[in-house]
Motif scaffolding. Structure first.
Motif, mmCIF file in Angstrom:
data_model
loop_
_atom_site.group_PDB
_atom_site.id
_atom_site.type_symbol
_atom_site.label_atom_id
_atom_site.label_comp_id
_atom_site.label_asym_id
_atom_site.label_seq_id
_atom_site.Cartn_x
_atom_site.Cartn_y
_atom_site.Cartn_z
ATOM 1 N N PRO A 94 -23.854 -26.054 -6.190
ATOM 2 C CA PRO A 94 -22.398 -26.071 -6.091
ATOM 3 C C PRO A 94 -21.983 -26.656 -4.726
ATOM 4 O O PRO A 94 -22.589 -26.377 -3.700
ATOM 5 N N ILE A 95 -21.003 -27.485 -4.797
ATOM 6 C CA ILE A 95 -20.525 -28.140 -3.584
ATOM 7 C C ILE A 95 -19.582 -27.203 -2.857
ATOM 8 O O ILE A 95 -18.573 -26.764 -3.400
ATOM 9 N N VAL A 96 -19.954 -26.840 -1.665
ATOM 10 C CA VAL A 96 -19.137 -25.964 -0.851
ATOM 11 C C VAL A 96 -18.663 -26.793 0.335
ATOM 12 O O VAL A 96 -19.457 -27.450 1.011
ATOM 13 N N ALA A 97 -17.400 -26.745 0.578
ATOM 14 C CA ALA A 97 -16.851 -27.506 1.704
ATOM 15 C C ALA A 97 -17.286 -26.826 2.997
ATOM 16 O O ALA A 97 -17.028 -25.648 3.214
ATOM 17 N N ALA A 98 -17.966 -27.581 3.810
ATOM 18 C CA ALA A 98 -18.431 -27.042 5.092
ATOM 19 C C ALA A 98 -17.281 -27.086 6.086
ATOM 20 O O ALA A 98 -16.460 -28.006 6.068
ATOM 21 N N PRO A 99 -17.219 -26.046 6.903
ATOM 22 C CA PRO A 99 -16.133 -26.081 7.885
ATOM 23 C C PRO A 99 -16.342 -27.249 8.854
ATOM 24 O O PRO A 99 -17.466 -27.600 9.206
#
Length: 178
Positions: A94-99
């Motif tokens: 799953p693509i998680v937006a990195a801070p």
């Protein structure tokens, strides 16, 4: 017999021929010189020059030999790896937006300064030293307590090192003679 008019014409013609011949002989004598020409010296090449020419020919031959006649082929395998792992099917994570990383402020670049020399005069309290510092197209002649580039102040001048203090962050920078 010859008449007087014919005789006069012959005398005139003979005079013109003699005077013209004398004039031509005089001009020819002036145009040529009686000096002998000095033979030019024959230049013989020294053995070192002959070896230099042979070396130049050999260098040209080797450079011509080094030029590739065809492009090299790409190897079918990597010679520096033992085994190439088989490509696996990648799992879809799953693509998680990195801070977004916080922007890091880079410290300002130090100006290029070089200690060109140190002048020394004898004073009543010991040697009075003047540092010759070059940087940013300028030449600075400074003593202890004076500023350089409005960023540094000279704190100490020894026999071969100048100590500068940065007025912004109070860091110390040392310039040494090379």
């Amino acid at each position: 017999m010859l008449r007087s008019s014919q005789l006069i014409h012959m005398k005139r013609t003979a005079t013109i021929v003699v005077v013209g011949g004398a004039l031509l002989a005089w001009l020819a004598g002036a145009a040529t010189s009686n000096r002998t020409s000095v033979p030019l010296p024959i230049v013989q090449r020294t053995p070192i020059e002959l070896r230099g020419e042979e070396l130049a020919v050999e260098i040209a031959r080797l450079q011509e030999r080094l030029r590739p006649t065809s492009t090299p082929r790409q190897p079918g395998r990597n010679l520096f790896s033992f085994h190439a792992a088989a490509a696996r099917a990648a799992r879809m994570a799953p693509i998680v937006a990195a801070p977004a990383p916080a922007p890091v402020e880079a410290p300002p670049a130090l100006p290029a300064l070089k200690l060109a020399g140190i002048a020394e005069d004898e004073g009543p309290e010991g040697p009075m030293r003047t540092a010759v510092i070059s940087g940013q197209g300028q030449l600075f002649l400074v003593k202890e307590g004076e500023s350089v580039l409005q960023r540094y102040r000279v704190t100490k001048i020894s026999a071969d090192v100048v100590e500068l203090i940065d007025l912004g962050d109070n860091s110390i920078r040392r310039l040494a003679l090379r």
